[in-house]
Design an enzyme around this catalytic site. Structure first.
Site, PDB file in Angstrom:
ATOM      1  N   ASN A  10       2.876   1.154  21.387  1.00 15.76           N
ATOM      2  CA  ASN A  10       4.211   1.100  20.795  1.00 15.76           C
ATOM      3  C   ASN A  10       5.114   1.985  21.651  1.00 15.76           C
ATOM      4  OD1 ASN A  10       6.484   1.181  19.238  1.00 15.76           O
ATOM      5  ND2 ASN A  10       5.548   2.174  17.464  1.00 15.76           N
ATOM      6  N   LYS A  12       8.193   2.400  21.393  1.00 22.26           N
ATOM      7  CA  LYS A  12       9.312   2.966  20.615  1.00 22.26           C
ATOM      8  C   LYS A  12      10.609   2.808  21.426  1.00 22.26           C
ATOM      9  CE  LYS A  12       5.964   5.818  18.274  1.00 22.26           C
ATOM     10  NZ  LYS A  12       5.641   7.037  17.580  1.00 22.26           N
ATOM     11  N   HIS A  97       6.516   0.775  10.001  1.00 16.44           N
ATOM     12  CA  HIS A  97       6.213   1.999  10.751  1.00 16.44           C
ATOM     13  C   HIS A  97       6.869   3.199  10.056  1.00 16.44           C
ATOM     14  CE1 HIS A  97       5.934   4.931  13.945  1.00 16.44           C
ATOM     15  NE2 HIS A  97       5.009   4.161  14.498  1.00 16.44           N
ATOM     16  N   GLU A  99       8.311   5.728  11.178  1.00 15.07           N
ATOM     17  CA  GLU A  99       9.616   6.130  11.723  1.00 15.07           C
ATOM     18  C   GLU A  99      10.735   5.261  11.150  1.00 15.07           C
ATOM     19  OE1 GLU A  99       8.560   6.033  15.854  1.00 15.07           O
ATOM     20  OE2 GLU A  99       7.384   7.867  15.602  1.00 15.07           O
ATOM     21  N   GLU A 169      -1.600   4.871   9.965  1.00 13.84           N
ATOM     22  CA  GLU A 169      -0.949   5.897  10.776  1.00 13.84           C
ATOM     23  C   GLU A 169      -0.480   7.022   9.861  1.00 13.84           C
ATOM     24  OE1 GLU A 169       0.553   4.249  14.798  1.00 13.84           O
ATOM     25  OE2 GLU A 169       2.169   4.156  13.363  1.00 13.84           O
ATOM     26  N   GLY A 175       3.003  11.683  16.933  1.00 10.10           N
ATOM     27  CA  GLY A 175       3.768  12.448  17.925  1.00 10.10           C
ATOM     28  C   GLY A 175       3.622  13.954  17.773  1.00 10.10           C
ATOM     29  N   SER A 215      -1.220  10.274  17.563  1.00  4.87           N
ATOM     30  CA  SER A 215      -1.681  11.195  18.615  1.00  4.87           C
ATOM     31  C   SER A 215      -2.998  10.763  19.283  1.00  4.87           C
ATOM     32  CB  SER A 215      -1.782  12.625  18.078  1.00  4.87           C
ATOM     33  OG  SER A 215      -0.501  13.072  17.683  1.00  4.87           O
TER      34      SER A 215
HETATM   35  P1  13P Z   1       1.824   8.753  18.929  1.00  3.49           P
HETATM   36  O1  13P Z   1       0.611   8.108  19.561  1.00  3.49           O
HETATM   37  O2  13P Z   1       2.848   9.175  19.946  1.00  3.49           O
HETATM   38  O3  13P Z   1       1.440   9.829  17.985  1.00  3.49           O
HETATM   39  O4  13P Z   1       2.547   7.629  18.065  1.00  3.49           O
HETATM   40  C1  13P Z   1       1.779   6.842  17.214  1.00  3.49           C
HETATM   41  C2  13P Z   1       2.615   5.744  16.715  1.00  3.49           C
HETATM   42  O5  13P Z   1       3.576   5.976  16.001  1.00  3.49           O
HETATM   43  C3  13P Z   1       2.293   4.376  17.126  1.00  3.49           C
HETATM   44  O6  13P Z   1       2.997   3.448  16.391  1.00  3.49           O
END
Ligand code: 13P
Length: 261
Positions: A10, A12, A97, A99, A169, A175, A215
């Site tokens: 992803n 982002k 997601h 976020e 997740e 992150g 992560s």
């Molecule tokens: P990270 O791997 O940067 O923690 O992000 C995970 C994520 O949100 C994948 O959709």
């Protein structure tokens, strides 16, 4: 449970179209013989260039969209629809997601509308669920994941559930460099499988793909892939560097090879 491993990146809000092409030109060479199902969730502006390049290479990698709206067209300024995305080669959609829930106030009802639209499309869907740190600390992790699953899947019939993969997740692991331990995440993935079995029957649970995200790195990916209820990974930061993401795909291939030997 021996299934095809899904390795999804992803990106982002990262990578211009040129940066996406530079990444893919190397990546396609490095993973061309992979036995994994590889998906890249690219920003909208990169999608067409990526799908063109993949089509010409004949390598089986899917490009996914990180977001979409549930209506097909109309006065929805700034939104983008599933038919628009499929026209430029999208084959997988990401929904729910954390976020989007956190920064854009997406509600469980919005997510349900998106799931309903996605299952009617030609694309697969990765539905993200996961608890916040507060929910984890008050031992409400399972309860909140179950609530997210039930609301996202409300009115989704059994005949369409095969189009959906689930990504676990935990919001606190995204992150942050903190991961759930492989044991903790496998336990939650098993719980998710059990919830889906309760909703749709045990045969559905058997072929449901559940991914872990939060992560994941080159160093820790193998630990997750070796767990019995984790069928893949959804990777943010570590999918941005071509070398790192290729190395994760190669690790997943070594896990697949180990299973067949
Ligand atoms: P990270 O791997 O940067 O923690 O992000 C995970 C994520 O949100 C994948 O959709």
């Amino acid at each position: 449970m021996k299934k095809k491993i899904i390795i999804a990146g992803n990106w982002k809000m990262n990578k211009t179209p040129k940066e996406a092409v530079d990444f893919l030109e190397k990546f396609l060479i490095n993973v061309k013989d992979s036995k994994c199902k590889v998906i890249l969730f690219a920003p909208f502006v990169d999608i067409e260039k990526c799908t063109d390049l993949i089509r010409k290479s004949n390598i089986d990698i899917k490009i996914g969209a990180q977001n979409f709206y549930w209506e097909d067209s109309g006065a929805y300024t700034g939104e983008i629809s599933v038919p628009m995305l499929e026209t430029i080669g999208v084959q997988t959609l990401l929904v729910g997601h954390s976020e989007r829930r956190m920064h854009f106030m997406e509600t469980d009802k919005d997510i349900n509308k998106k799931v309903k639209r996605a299952v009617k499309s030609n694309s697969d869907l990765i539905l993200c669920v996961g608890e916040t740190l507060e929910q984890k600390n008050s031992e409400k992790g399972q309860e909140s994941v179950m609530f997210q699953l039930k609301s996202a899947l409300e009115d989704i019939p059994k005949s369409l559930i095969h189009k959906i993969h689930i990504a676990y997740e935990p919001a606190w692991a995204i992150g942050t460099g903190k991961t759930a331990t492989p044991y903790e995440s496998d336990k939650m993935c098993r719980f998710i499988r059990m919830c889906i079995e309760k909703m749709y029957g045990s045969e559905i649970g058997l072929y449901l793909n559940i991914l872990y995200g939060g992560s994941v790195s080159e160093e820790n990916c193998k630990n997750f892939l070796e767990m019995s209820d984790i069928n893949g990974l959804l990777i943010g930061g570590a999918s941005l560097q071509e070398k790192c993401f290729s190395s994760i795909v190669r690790t997943a291939d070594s896990v697949i090879k180990g299973r067949t030997e």
